[in-house]
Design a protein around this motif. Structure first.
Motif, PDB file in Angstrom:
ATOM      1  N   VAL A  37       0.847  -1.187   0.000  1.00 21.18           N
ATOM      2  CA  VAL A  37       0.000   0.000   0.000  1.00 21.18           C
ATOM      3  C   VAL A  37       0.883   1.237   0.000  1.00 21.18           C
ATOM      4  CG1 VAL A  37      -1.919  -1.133   1.178  1.00 21.18           C
ATOM      5  CG2 VAL A  37      -0.143  -0.002   2.527  1.00 21.18           C
ATOM      6  N   LEU A  40       1.577   6.625   4.061  1.00 29.31           N
ATOM      7  CA  LEU A  40       0.831   7.811   4.491  1.00 29.31           C
ATOM      8  C   LEU A  40       1.797   8.993   4.431  1.00 29.31           C
ATOM      9  CD1 LEU A  40      -1.255   6.522   7.533  1.00 29.31           C
ATOM     10  CD2 LEU A  40      -2.132   7.339   5.343  1.00 29.31           C
ATOM     11  N   SER A  45      -2.544  10.996  -0.035  1.00 33.05           N
ATOM     12  CA  SER A  45      -2.332   9.551   0.012  1.00 33.05           C
ATOM     13  C   SER A  45      -3.537   8.800   0.568  1.00 33.05           C
ATOM     14  CB  SER A  45      -1.096   9.234   0.866  1.00 33.05           C
ATOM     15  OG  SER A  45      -1.326   9.562   2.231  1.00 33.05           O
ATOM     16  N   LEU A  46      -4.474   9.514   1.192  1.00 33.20           N
ATOM     17  CA  LEU A  46      -5.580   8.843   1.860  1.00 33.20           C
ATOM     18  C   LEU A  46      -6.472   8.084   0.884  1.00 33.20           C
ATOM     19  CD1 LEU A  46      -6.654  11.514   4.512  1.00 33.20           C
ATOM     20  CD2 LEU A  46      -5.443   9.361   4.905  1.00 33.20           C
ATOM     21  N   ARG A  49      -4.978   4.842  -0.123  1.00 26.43           N
ATOM     22  CA  ARG A  49      -5.001   3.857   0.963  1.00 26.43           C
ATOM     23  C   ARG A  49      -6.398   3.289   1.154  1.00 26.43           C
ATOM     24  NH1 ARG A  49      -0.342   3.516   4.543  1.00 26.43           N
ATOM     25  NH2 ARG A  49      -1.720   2.298   5.884  1.00 26.43           N
ATOM     26  N   ALA A  53      -7.276  -0.709   0.667  1.00 32.12           N
ATOM     27  CA  ALA A  53      -7.853  -1.505   1.752  1.00 32.12           C
ATOM     28  C   ALA A  53      -9.197  -2.105   1.336  1.00 32.12           C
ATOM     29  CB  ALA A  53      -8.018  -0.647   2.996  1.00 32.12           C
ATOM     30  N   LEU A  87      -7.675   2.316   6.383  1.00 33.62           N
ATOM     31  CA  LEU A  87      -6.317   2.656   5.963  1.00 33.62           C
ATOM     32  C   LEU A  87      -5.479   1.410   5.709  1.00 33.62           C
ATOM     33  CD1 LEU A  87      -5.606   5.633   8.353  1.00 33.62           C
ATOM     34  CD2 LEU A  87      -5.655   5.734   5.860  1.00 33.62           C
ATOM     35  N   SER A  88      -5.831   0.316   6.343  1.00 39.17           N
ATOM     36  CA  SER A  88      -5.120  -0.940   6.091  1.00 39.17           C
ATOM     37  C   SER A  88      -6.015  -2.090   6.509  1.00 39.17           C
ATOM     38  CB  SER A  88      -3.789  -0.988   6.849  1.00 39.17           C
ATOM     39  OG  SER A  88      -3.995  -0.927   8.245  1.00 39.17           O
TER      40      SER A  88
END
Length: 318
Positions: A37, A40, A45-46, A49, A53, A87-88
């Motif tokens: 991924v 951050l 970058s959000l 991500r 996810a 985010l993950s």
């Protein structure tokens, strides 16, 4: 070496024996490792991500359906509900997931809920654990401080030990988790360099936060509140010894079984010192009378005080 009462030693050894005999052998892993991924590195970058996810959750959902893993199918269906952002995500083992509630890039405050033992993907959405607890916290914040720009992160970002395993009696998992938490908070700061950060650390999560605190301070990350609640013990003998730049809070409800856990560490077994002890020097907050799993229960006194800590409203904490 410090003298410890024989009964305490016997209790710890008995706990270790029970945990060892209760451990269940692992089954073959049906879920694939997540793909790489983007880091951050800023607000831009959000979106990448979140998209990465979501792809992982969808892939895990398909794997769970093929494996007829009904518990996972139900849980992952909930994680794929419209509007949810992660985010993950890692489906292997008990699972890891990091969810964001609110606008992380524009928030004035960021609260990170760090759960304790028995954190699973299948219980993620219960208010007793990371996802549901984070949602309870954000709803309470909206009630007591409408208009406040608070982002809440449900951080099941480590391999949460089972209370039926010997891992829960040592800080080995916490050391690995602390490194992950430090990396995560560093990424949050890159996304939003203005927000103050509160770490809300439950049960074994308090062991994680205690381990993470010195490095967070060394990196001068903007963690200004750390709450340790329902803690079975932390390595540092005092709040000052955590070397944190944050205000350190501690609370334990009167119905919490962790009050009976010996707060010592012997031959690698045990988790250390009691953060609610007067000698520890933490700021105390009223955690009510609920059980160990009820600190973030809607309407509870503990949730009210933890929400105020997350908001940085220290003078209002009771």
């Amino acid at each position: 070496m410090r003298t410890v009462h024989r009964r305490t030693v016997a209790t710890l050894m008995a706990m270790a024996a029970v945990a060892t005999t209760a451990a269940v052998p692992g089954r073959p892993e049906p879920y694939a490792a997540p793909g790489a991924v983007p880091a951050l590195s800023g607000a831009s970058s959000l979106a990448a991500r979140f998209a990465a996810a979501e792809r992982e959750i969808r892939r895990a959902y398909a794997d769970a359906a093929r494996a007829e893993d009904r518990g996972r199918v139900k849980a992952l269906s909930g994680l794929l509900a419209p509007g949810r952002r992660f985010l993950s995500f890692d489906a292997r083992g008990h699972g890891r997931a990091v969810e964001v509630l609110g606008d992380l890039a524009r928030a004035d405050r960021v609260a990170v809920v760090v759960p304790g033992a028995d954190g699973l993907l299948t219980n993620f959405d219960s208010w007793k654990w990371a996802g549901g607890g984070a949602r309870s916290l954000r709803q309470e914040a909206g009630r007591v401080a409408p208009g406040t720009r608070l982002a809440v992160v449900a951080w099941l970002g480590y391999d949460s030990p089972s209370t039926r395993s010997p891992a829960v009696l040592t800080d080995g998992r916490a050391a690995d988790a602390a490194r992950e938490l430090n990396r995560f908070v560093t990424g949050v700061h890159r996304v939003n360099g203005r927000a103050g950060v509160a770490l809300l650390c439950h049960s074994y999560g308090s062991v994680v936060c205690g381990k993470a605190a010195p490095e967070l301070a060394r990196r001068r990350l903007p963690v200004d509140e750390v709450a340790l609640y329902g803690s079975p013990g932390v390595a540092a003998p005092t709040a000052a010894a955590m070397k944190s730049r944050a205000r350190v809070w501690a609370g334990r409800s009167s119905g919490d079984w962790t009050r009976f856990v010996p707060k010592v560490r012997i031959a690698g077994i045990g988790l250390g010192h009691d953060p609610v002890a007067p000698s520890f020097g933490a700021l105390r907050f009223d955690a009510g009378s609920g059980p160990h799993s009820a600190y973030l229960r809607p309407g509870s006194r503990s949730l009210g005080n933890l929400t105020l800590i997350a908001l940085g409203r220290d003078a209002q904490v009771k």
